[in-house]
Design a protein around this motif. Structure first.
Motif, short mmCIF file in Angstrom:
data_model
loop_
_atom_site.label_atom_id
_atom_site.label_comp_id
_atom_site.label_asym_id
_atom_site.label_seq_id
_atom_site.Cartn_x
_atom_site.Cartn_y
_atom_site.Cartn_z
N ASN A 1 0.99 -1.58 0.34
CA ASN A 1 -0.12 0.13 0.34
C ASN A 1 0.84 1.41 -0.72
O ASN A 1 2.42 1.39 0.65
CB ASN A 1 -0.82 -0.11 1.30
N ILE A 2 0.65 2.55 -0.49
CA ILE A 2 1.32 3.94 -0.31
C ILE A 2 -0.34 4.80 -0.21
O ILE A 2 -1.23 4.62 -0.34
CB ILE A 2 1.18 4.65 -1.55
N THR A 3 0.79 5.06 1.25
CA THR A 3 -0.34 5.93 2.32
C THR A 3 -0.06 7.15 2.00
O THR A 3 -0.78 7.85 2.81
CB THR A 3 -0.68 4.85 3.62
N SER A 4 1.56 7.63 1.56
CA SER A 4 1.13 9.27 1.66
C SER A 4 1.53 9.49 0.32
O SER A 4 2.13 8.99 -0.40
CB SER A 4 3.11 9.44 2.04
N PRO A 5 0.69 10.51 -0.31
CA PRO A 5 1.00 11.25 -1.66
C PRO A 5 2.48 11.00 -2.11
O PRO A 5 3.30 11.76 -0.36
CB PRO A 5 0.88 12.30 -2.06
N GLY A 6 3.65 12.25 -2.85
CA GLY A 6 4.85 11.28 -3.19
C GLY A 6 5.42 10.96 -4.10
O GLY A 6 4.17 9.81 -5.12
N MET A 7 5.85 10.93 -4.81
CA MET A 7 6.80 9.88 -5.67
C MET A 7 7.47 8.91 -5.57
O MET A 7 8.29 9.22 -4.51
CB MET A 7 7.71 10.48 -6.22
N TYR A 8 7.72 7.94 -6.43
CA TYR A 8 7.99 6.35 -5.92
C TYR A 8 8.74 6.34 -7.17
O TYR A 8 7.73 5.79 -8.17
CB TYR A 8 6.41 5.57 -5.21
N THR A 9 9.34 5.17 -6.92
CA THR A 9 10.57 4.89 -7.70
C THR A 9 11.39 3.31 -7.81
O THR A 9 11.28 3.13 -6.09
CB THR A 9 11.64 4.94 -8.14
N GLY A 10 11.15 2.14 -8.28
CA GLY A 10 11.67 0.77 -7.68
C GLY A 10 12.25 -0.17 -9.06
O GLY A 10 11.75 -1.22 -9.53
N MET B 1 9.52 -20.98 -4.70
CA MET B 1 8.88 -19.41 -5.14
C MET B 1 10.11 -18.92 -5.69
O MET B 1 11.11 -18.78 -4.48
CB MET B 1 7.73 -18.54 -4.00
N TYR B 2 9.87 -17.33 -6.69
CA TYR B 2 10.75 -17.25 -7.14
C TYR B 2 10.65 -15.93 -6.69
O TYR B 2 10.41 -15.24 -7.60
CB TYR B 2 11.52 -17.35 -7.84
N THR B 3 11.74 -14.47 -6.66
CA THR B 3 10.89 -13.19 -6.95
C THR B 3 12.66 -12.33 -6.95
O THR B 3 13.92 -12.78 -7.19
CB THR B 3 10.82 -12.99 -5.19
N GLY B 4 12.83 -11.64 -7.79
CA GLY B 4 13.29 -10.57 -8.13
C GLY B 4 13.00 -8.78 -9.08
O GLY B 4 12.84 -9.37 -10.63
N ILE B 5 12.78 -8.78 -7.92
CA ILE B 5 12.70 -7.02 -8.28
C ILE B 5 13.17 -6.06 -7.67
O ILE B 5 13.35 -6.54 -6.58
CB ILE B 5 10.59 -7.01 -7.70
N MET B 6 13.13 -5.18 -7.62
CA MET B 6 13.59 -3.84 -7.13
C MET B 6 12.34 -3.16 -6.14
O MET B 6 11.64 -3.14 -6.70
CB MET B 6 14.01 -2.94 -8.00
N PRO B 7 12.80 -3.12 -4.45
CA PRO B 7 11.39 -2.86 -3.89
C PRO B 7 11.58 -1.34 -4.15
O PRO B 7 12.41 -0.17 -4.28
CB PRO B 7 12.29 -2.91 -2.86
N LEU B 8 10.53 -0.74 -3.61
CA LEU B 8 9.62 0.20 -4.03
C LEU B 8 10.22 1.23 -3.04
O LEU B 8 9.87 0.84 -2.41
CB LEU B 8 8.00 0.20 -4.57
N MET B 9 10.58 2.50 -3.87
CA MET B 9 11.33 3.79 -2.24
C MET B 9 10.52 4.83 -2.52
O MET B 9 10.20 5.04 -3.90
CB MET B 9 12.55 3.66 -2.15
N PRO B 10 10.13 6.00 -1.69
CA PRO B 10 10.34 6.76 -1.92
C PRO B 10 11.46 7.10 -3.22
O PRO B 10 12.64 7.19 -3.23
CB PRO B 10 10.31 7.97 -1.45
N HIS B 11 10.95 8.24 -4.27
CA HIS B 11 12.30 8.39 -5.23
C HIS B 11 13.31 9.22 -4.70
O HIS B 11 14.14 8.64 -5.36
CB HIS B 11 11.72 9.39 -6.21
N LYS B 12 13.37 10.23 -3.84
CA LYS B 12 14.84 10.16 -3.05
C LYS B 12 15.30 9.24 -2.28
O LYS B 12 16.28 9.60 -2.35
CB LYS B 12 13.89 11.58 -2.31
N LYS B 13 14.74 8.50 -1.48
CA LYS B 13 15.19 7.68 -1.38
C LYS B 13 16.12 6.63 -2.37
O LYS B 13 17.57 6.05 -2.04
CB LYS B 13 14.60 6.63 -0.18
N TRP B 14 15.68 5.93 -3.48
CA TRP B 14 15.75 5.44 -4.59
C TRP B 14 16.84 6.29 -5.48
O TRP B 14 17.83 5.08 -5.21
CB TRP B 14 14.60 5.47 -5.94
N GLN B 15 16.69 7.52 -5.18
CA GLN B 15 17.72 7.68 -5.91
C GLN B 15 19.53 7.96 -4.89
O GLN B 15 20.72 7.09 -5.47
CB GLN B 15 17.81 9.54 -5.97
N ILE B 16 19.45 7.77 -3.65
CA ILE B 16 20.68 7.29 -2.81
C ILE B 16 20.68 6.61 -2.47
O ILE B 16 22.47 6.23 -2.53
CB ILE B 16 19.90 8.40 -1.62
#
Lengths: 332, 332, 332
Positions: free
Chosen positions: A286-295, C292-307
């Motif tokens: 779930n996403i509970t805060s507005p904003g930009m997300y990337t993964g 069960m297998y997985t290979g995805i990048m976790p979703l992060m706030p965009h700024k976190k993902w950049q860092i």
């Protein structure tokens, strides 16, 4: 209309209640009314079961005590529901050209279209060549429906909606129950697709109908090409979604979101208003805060990626080797 | 043909110039000619604005001093452009069967096809059943167009082109302007799709038309199934792209590239010649050197992935805890 | 039927053998029989070549000594095979309505359908409007084929199969040979698509035909919308695959697998029975153990993902800076 005796026989259930009780349709446990049949797959829903107004419920015997209405006791509730669902599936009749019961009010229908029974199409709406509109569908005013579009039975489409060529509205959801032999049994999807006003839907995009409730695309939504919208998804007002994105079943997407291309959103999630998801990301919570997300994984020269990957899949071992604990990383 | 007075009224603009000045069409600021209207969304383009040959320009008032031609002053230039674009959209008329003005030279047209006004189809070209070809389209010689294909107005298709079933050529681009209430307004896409010789296009692939200029698929390009090509993309000669890949708007892909399946390429990028992108990668920046690129998360047993993921999203904190600085990592 | 002299001329080959020898069709080196022509692209297959029953083989001159049958010597074997393949491609004739040779046994065919020569359709099968069925196709009993579906020549479809609107069955595979000038030459795909019983295929999903052998969807398989199944893929019994997934050529997927949405599976892989792949993962190697297998990048706030991304692409350098060796990480 089937009575409980007939249904019990079909799904091989023990009936606790009135075999002559007539069922008009299926509904979810929260929404079911007196003439409707519902089902509860596990004990998490025992409170809903107790409070339900359903005329009858398919349950496992462990929930017998929480059931105050007619009960159909089976060992595999979801499989039984799958089987019953087909009894209530609307049967579609093929139409040649435009059915006499269709109400078409000054619309522009190209050649090769089939418009089935009880369809209504509003003023100034245009349908491209070879488009199929199944029965009981309504399409509002000033819509532009492209060629080779398929709109399946019971869809409700608002005003000023644009549907690009090849789009499919109201296809069956991907819901299947597995039996003890690991064979799949399709669930007949009895909900519809509801599309608000000022919506655009891209080329070859597919929107599945709901299982019991409807799939809902609200006013002002923009969907690009080759998007998959699964059963019971709700996309709220003024959200825009770029091409090749997929949204799994029962997920809710809030208002004014902007979802990039080829994003994958798993099922049963809740995404709040004003969320931006960058292209190619995966949304698995779930996403509970507005904003930009990337993964996404950054692009690298292939040789670099191979070397980085070697260490990446060993991050836990590196942490252990360096004696780093998660609580070391708090607050910095 | 609309004059500036009419256009100013539609978009609620202050007109600085000649209300009777006639506009024949829209064009980008660099390409616009004397009878054309253009627009400039921000100050970065003030030099282009100064040098433009456009007959009139939609601008924000802050750019007034850089404008040497008729100006339409509005507060939201992109929204005004979206509104004006619909004035110049070509209106499509439906055709039953083959329009009398279509020029079909010994081609093989299956039943259920609609071929509209001013279409030309070359020798030995074959169209499968129920395919739609809108007006002003040209299709060359020795093409094989599958069944259930949709080719929208103004498309130009070369010789020896193969288009698989269900493909859509010339759908509207996904360009929308947002107003102050966060409602979306579609931009009418006025460009076309141009496809060179010896191109193949896979089943259910969609290629959007350009906004003002054209989307361009050059000679020898190979596109697999379910690919999305957005507005104004240019794919240069002999590039091959595997299935389910998506390319966002205005991106240029060079010659002889090989793009794997389900790759996502974001908009406004430049990818040089002879680039190989491995399947499932995301391209989010320009690529200026030939070679092979990858960006995917390795597949792991799910439990392993969960553990690695915990550390992955804390890499910055690990670096801080270990007192590693970026400049420590140079040159090794 | 072509003789080796004609074929040698087409592909500019040196023929070692009988120019009058007639070739009935093409086949893989392992399966080819006495009247068939095959090809071997490199020395890895020299043993298969020695043991082959093929009537003739296209080879590079370096394999001359391993060839005991008629040989067509060329410098680029794969390109020559691409050229020859078109000689043996089945030519499709367009049909208006239902061809007189079609055998339709109490099926329900909607308007706008084209059913070509030698098609058989079983009892109680229903076809939606504007669906195309090319020649030599068979469709079993109790199938539900939606509107705007395209089923290309030679497809074999079992009983109780559901095909949703817009699906394409039997499209050409994405196989291309590159010549010395880096131009692509399509391979004509001569195999078919075989679909077992109790299969469901989602809206706008595409299934390509095989190159020489067939693409095979076994009994009980469930495919969601917008899936791409490439040439020669085999999906074994009771496997379910969610929407927008893509499977590249010649991959085998075992029984009872559950593949999430938007998964990418590269070509020529082998995935064993009872594998679960989470949505959005990339499968780029064989899977030999259930699980069960997985290979995805976790979703992060965009700024976190950049860092995080800054450090992620330097993992190898971090390891070097910290003097961590791979063998330090064993066993912990």
């Amino acid at each position: 209309m089937y009575n409980l005796g007939e249904i019990a026989k079909l799904i091989n259930a023990e009936l606790i209640g009135d075999a002559k009780f007539n069922i008009s349709s299926l509904a979810s446990i929260e929404q079911a009314q007196a003439q409707q049949l519902s089902y509860v797959v596990n004990n998490k829903y025992s409170k809903s079961l107790l409070e339900s107004k359903a005329g009858a419920v398919i349950i496992h015997e462990s929930l017998k005590d929480s059931c105050t209405t007619n009960a159909l006791i089976v060992s595999d509730v979801y499989l039984a529901f799958a089987q019953v669902s087909h009894l209530f599936k609307h049967h579609v009749n093929h139409t040649i050209g435009i059915h006499h019961s269709a109400k078409i009010n000054n619309a522009n229908i190209a050649s090769g279209c089939c418009i089935s029974a009880n369809v209504t199409i509003g003023t100034n709406t245009s349908l491209g060549g070879n488009t199929i509109v199944e029965d009981n569908t309504s399409i509002g005013e000033n819509c532009i429906i492209g060629p080779n579009v398929t709109i399946l039975q019971g869809s409700k489409i608002g005003n000023r909606v644009v549907i690009a060529p090849g789009a499919v509205i109201g296809s069956e959801g991907f819901g299947n129950a597995r039996d003890a032999n690991k064979h799949w049994h399709s669930i007949a999807h009895l909900g519809n697709v509801i599309i608000g006003d000022n919506v655009t839907i891209g080329a070859n995009t597919t929107i599945d109908r709901g299982t019991l409730d409807d799939t809902y695309i609200h006013n002002g939504v923009r969907l690009d090409n080759l998007i998959h919208v699964a059963h019971n998804v709700v996309i709220d007002e003024d959200t825009a979604i770029a091409a090749s994105t997929g949204i799994a079943g029962s997920t809710y997407i809030g208002k004014r979101c902007m979802i990039g291309g080829m994003v994958g959103i798993v099922g049963h999630l809740n995404i709040c208003d004003d969320v931006v998801i960058n292209a190619k990301s995966t949304v698995d919570k779930n996403i509970t805060s507005p904003g930009m997300y990337t993964g996404i994984m950054p692009l690298m020269p292939h040789k670099k990626w191979q070397i980085v990957g070697v260490w990446l899949i060993k991050l836990d071992k590196i942490a252990k080797y360096l004696n780093i604990k998660l609580n070391h990383l708090k607050g910095n």
